[in-house]
Design a protein around this motif. Sequence first.
Motif, PDB file in Angstrom:
ATOM      1  N   PRO A 172       0.816  -1.222   0.000  1.00 32.44           N
ATOM      2  CA  PRO A 172       0.000   0.000   0.000  1.00 32.44           C
ATOM      3  C   PRO A 172       0.847   1.268   0.000  1.00 32.44           C
ATOM      4  O   PRO A 172       0.368   2.332  -0.398  1.00 32.44           O
ATOM      5  N   ALA A 173       2.106   1.156   0.435  1.00 35.72           N
ATOM      6  CA  ALA A 173       2.994   2.320   0.469  1.00 35.72           C
ATOM      7  C   ALA A 173       3.530   2.681  -0.918  1.00 35.72           C
ATOM      8  O   ALA A 173       4.028   3.791  -1.115  1.00 35.72           O
ATOM      9  N   LEU A 196      -9.306  -3.149  -1.445  1.00 38.51           N
ATOM     10  CA  LEU A 196     -10.758  -3.076  -1.347  1.00 38.51           C
ATOM     11  C   LEU A 196     -11.232  -3.362   0.077  1.00 38.51           C
ATOM     12  O   LEU A 196     -12.225  -2.790   0.530  1.00 38.51           O
ATOM     13  N   THR A 197     -10.523  -4.213   0.789  1.00 39.63           N
ATOM     14  CA  THR A 197     -10.864  -4.476   2.183  1.00 39.63           C
ATOM     15  C   THR A 197     -10.645  -3.237   3.036  1.00 39.63           C
ATOM     16  O   THR A 197     -11.453  -2.915   3.915  1.00 39.63           O
ATOM     17  N   SER A 198      -9.564  -2.525   2.768  1.00 39.26           N
ATOM     18  CA  SER A 198      -9.306  -1.281   3.492  1.00 39.26           C
ATOM     19  C   SER A 198     -10.422  -0.263   3.234  1.00 39.26           C
ATOM     20  O   SER A 198     -10.875   0.432   4.154  1.00 39.26           O
ATOM     21  N   GLN A 256      -3.801 -10.540  -3.743  1.00 38.41           N
ATOM     22  CA  GLN A 256      -3.846 -10.192  -2.318  1.00 38.41           C
ATOM     23  C   GLN A 256      -3.813  -8.678  -2.143  1.00 38.41           C
ATOM     24  O   GLN A 256      -4.554  -8.112  -1.333  1.00 38.41           O
ATOM     25  N   ALA A 257      -2.961  -7.999  -2.925  1.00 38.11           N
ATOM     26  CA  ALA A 257      -2.878  -6.543  -2.838  1.00 38.11           C
ATOM     27  C   ALA A 257      -4.174  -5.897  -3.316  1.00 38.11           C
ATOM     28  O   ALA A 257      -4.660  -4.934  -2.713  1.00 38.11           O
ATOM     29  N   PHE A 258      -4.736  -6.407  -4.399  1.00 38.94           N
ATOM     30  CA  PHE A 258      -6.002  -5.903  -4.923  1.00 38.94           C
ATOM     31  C   PHE A 258      -7.111  -6.071  -3.889  1.00 38.94           C
ATOM     32  O   PHE A 258      -7.857  -5.124  -3.589  1.00 38.94           O
TER      33      PHE A 258
END
Length: 216
Positions: free
Chosen positions: A19-20, A151-153, A145-147
């Motif tokens: 995310p960074a 969306l979870t965030s 996982q990043a995608f």
Amino acid sequence: MTADASARDLLALAQWLSPAFPVGGFAFSHGLDHAVAAGDLRDAAGFGGWLDAVLRFGAGRSDAILLTQAMAGGDPEVLNDLAAALCPCRERWHETLTQGRAFVRTTNAICSTALAADCALPVAVGARARGLSVPAATVAALYLQAFAGNLTSIATRIVPLGQTEAQAVLAGLADTLATLGAAAARSGLDDLASGVPGADLAAMLHETQEVRLFQS
């Protein structure tokens, strides 16, 4: 390839998908903004079902295949055209292209390379990951996982969900992510398909939504 070099490659991939990393994923909800505003998603179970469908039948699966094809040496121009064709509306194309451009711009700067900038995100990640020792199935699973994590965030903030129940949704998708990554590594362009009309319609309707928190 030594163990140290392999670990460095995995760390590079983790950095690119973090995310960074400045691709601006936080600004794009993939239609989730509209689904929540319309009252279609009200709790963790609803979000979990929506995310699972997007991953298994929508952009998640398609992006993973495009990524592994790029890793295998596929023509970026052809893959980019396919990525555009699979986007159901303008905002979704803007979502993947904007992040892809940012990804290429940043990785070119830190890796001293010159990849073409106008590229959908999965194609850009696959082209960049081509030189890594990380297996394509692993790259695809971590990309997904990043995608899903992004969306979870977003769902944590706007559904809203508690942080623990939101993370429980993401943790519950681990097997799905791993399976999709492995399947993508075995797939070809003929396997590309997308079928999540509810999520796609939400993305389309978001374009004329009166109050919008996200760009997609």
